[in-house]
Design a protein around this motif. Structure first.
Motif, PDB file in Angstrom:
ATOM      1  N   ALA A 179       7.723   7.466   1.889  1.00 22.46           N
ATOM      2  CA  ALA A 179       7.808   8.917   1.671  1.00 22.46           C
ATOM      3  C   ALA A 179       8.584   9.421   0.317  1.00 22.46           C
ATOM      4  O   ALA A 179       8.299  10.153  -0.295  1.00 22.46           O
ATOM      5  CB  ALA A 179       8.300   9.595   2.698  1.00 22.46           C
ATOM      6  N   LEU A 180       9.716   8.659   0.165  1.00 21.50           N
ATOM      7  CA  LEU A 180      10.659   8.946  -0.909  1.00 21.50           C
ATOM      8  C   LEU A 180      10.134   8.526  -2.329  1.00 21.50           C
ATOM      9  O   LEU A 180      10.337   8.929  -3.408  1.00 21.50           O
ATOM     10  CB  LEU A 180      12.044   8.286  -0.640  1.00 21.50           C
ATOM     11  N   SER A 181       9.231   7.575  -2.209  1.00 14.13           N
ATOM     12  CA  SER A 181       8.679   6.826  -3.396  1.00 14.13           C
ATOM     13  C   SER A 181       7.857   7.920  -4.043  1.00 14.13           C
ATOM     14  O   SER A 181       7.669   7.679  -5.312  1.00 14.13           O
ATOM     15  CB  SER A 181       8.030   5.523  -3.083  1.00 14.13           C
ATOM     16  N   VAL A 182       7.410   8.776  -3.385  1.00 11.40           N
ATOM     17  CA  VAL A 182       6.387   9.559  -4.065  1.00 11.40           C
ATOM     18  C   VAL A 182       6.907  11.044  -4.123  1.00 11.40           C
ATOM     19  O   VAL A 182       6.411  12.203  -4.377  1.00 11.40           O
ATOM     20  CB  VAL A 182       4.824   9.826  -3.221  1.00 11.40           C
ATOM     21  N   ALA A 183       8.150  11.333  -3.628  1.00  9.19           N
ATOM     22  CA  ALA A 183       8.784  12.660  -3.604  1.00  9.19           C
ATOM     23  C   ALA A 183       9.028  13.099  -4.922  1.00  9.19           C
ATOM     24  O   ALA A 183       9.467  12.371  -5.927  1.00  9.19           O
ATOM     25  CB  ALA A 183      10.169  12.473  -2.756  1.00  9.19           C
ATOM     26  N   ASP A 184       9.397  14.682  -5.126  1.00 10.57           N
ATOM     27  CA  ASP A 184       9.288  15.093  -6.206  1.00 10.57           C
ATOM     28  C   ASP A 184      11.067  15.502  -6.215  1.00 10.57           C
ATOM     29  O   ASP A 184      11.430  16.305  -5.432  1.00 10.57           O
ATOM     30  CB  ASP A 184       8.583  16.346  -6.386  1.00 10.57           C
ATOM     31  N   PHE A 185      11.822  14.596  -6.696  1.00 15.42           N
ATOM     32  CA  PHE A 185      13.473  14.770  -6.429  1.00 15.42           C
ATOM     33  C   PHE A 185      14.019  15.893  -7.362  1.00 15.42           C
ATOM     34  O   PHE A 185      14.597  16.798  -6.454  1.00 15.42           O
ATOM     35  CB  PHE A 185      13.952  13.589  -7.057  1.00 15.42           C
ATOM     36  N   PRO A 186      13.225  16.478  -8.320  1.00 18.05           N
ATOM     37  CA  PRO A 186      13.893  18.015  -8.756  1.00 18.05           C
ATOM     38  C   PRO A 186      13.726  18.940  -7.921  1.00 18.05           C
ATOM     39  O   PRO A 186      14.482  19.860  -7.700  1.00 18.05           O
ATOM     40  CB  PRO A 186      13.341  17.979 -10.161  1.00 18.05           C
ATOM     41  N   CYS A 187      12.548  19.017  -7.213  1.00 16.01           N
ATOM     42  CA  CYS A 187      12.113  19.986  -6.198  1.00 16.01           C
ATOM     43  C   CYS A 187      13.081  19.901  -4.868  1.00 16.01           C
ATOM     44  O   CYS A 187      13.730  20.666  -4.400  1.00 16.01           O
ATOM     45  CB  CYS A 187      10.694  19.667  -5.712  1.00 16.01           C
TER      46      CYS A 187
END
Length: 106
Positions: free
Chosen positions: A62-70
């Motif tokens: 799930a983290l591998s596709v997450a939008d980290f700035p968001c």
């Protein structure tokens, strides 16, 4: 003013859920589904005297596709995380624990 800020953040979360539907009825926030958040929860929940669980393969996926700035926006601007027992410091460690190439700095 603080109440207004909370209202804006909650409205943004609701809007993100409404817009983030992936067409299969599964909503997402910052490109993470509810299932992804649930999978990561044991790794970011602070319990005194207990070490958090290592992230599962499902959490790392799930983290591998997450939008980290968001995600960083919500981490910086919302007290909702701590309300749900999320330790922001533990959350920031997840990408490294999942051996994701991306570096995350909020």
């Amino acid at each position: 003013m603080e109440a207004y800020k909370k209202l804006v953040i909650i409205a943004a979360l609701v809007l993100a859920l409404a817009i983030g539907s992936n067409g299969q009825g599964q909503s997402s926030i910052c490109r993470m589904t509810k299932d992804g958040f649930v999978a990561c929860a044991p790794s970011v929940t602070a319990t005194p005297g207990v070490s958090p669980a290592a992230p599962t393969a499902e959490c790392c996926s799930a983290l591998s596709v997450a939008d980290f700035p968001c995600l960083c926006f919500f981490m910086r601007n919302s007290k909702l995380l701590t309300t749900y027992g999320v330790d922001p410091n533990l959350a920031m460690q997840l990408p490294a624990k999942c051996k994701l190439a991306r570096s995350v700095h909020c």
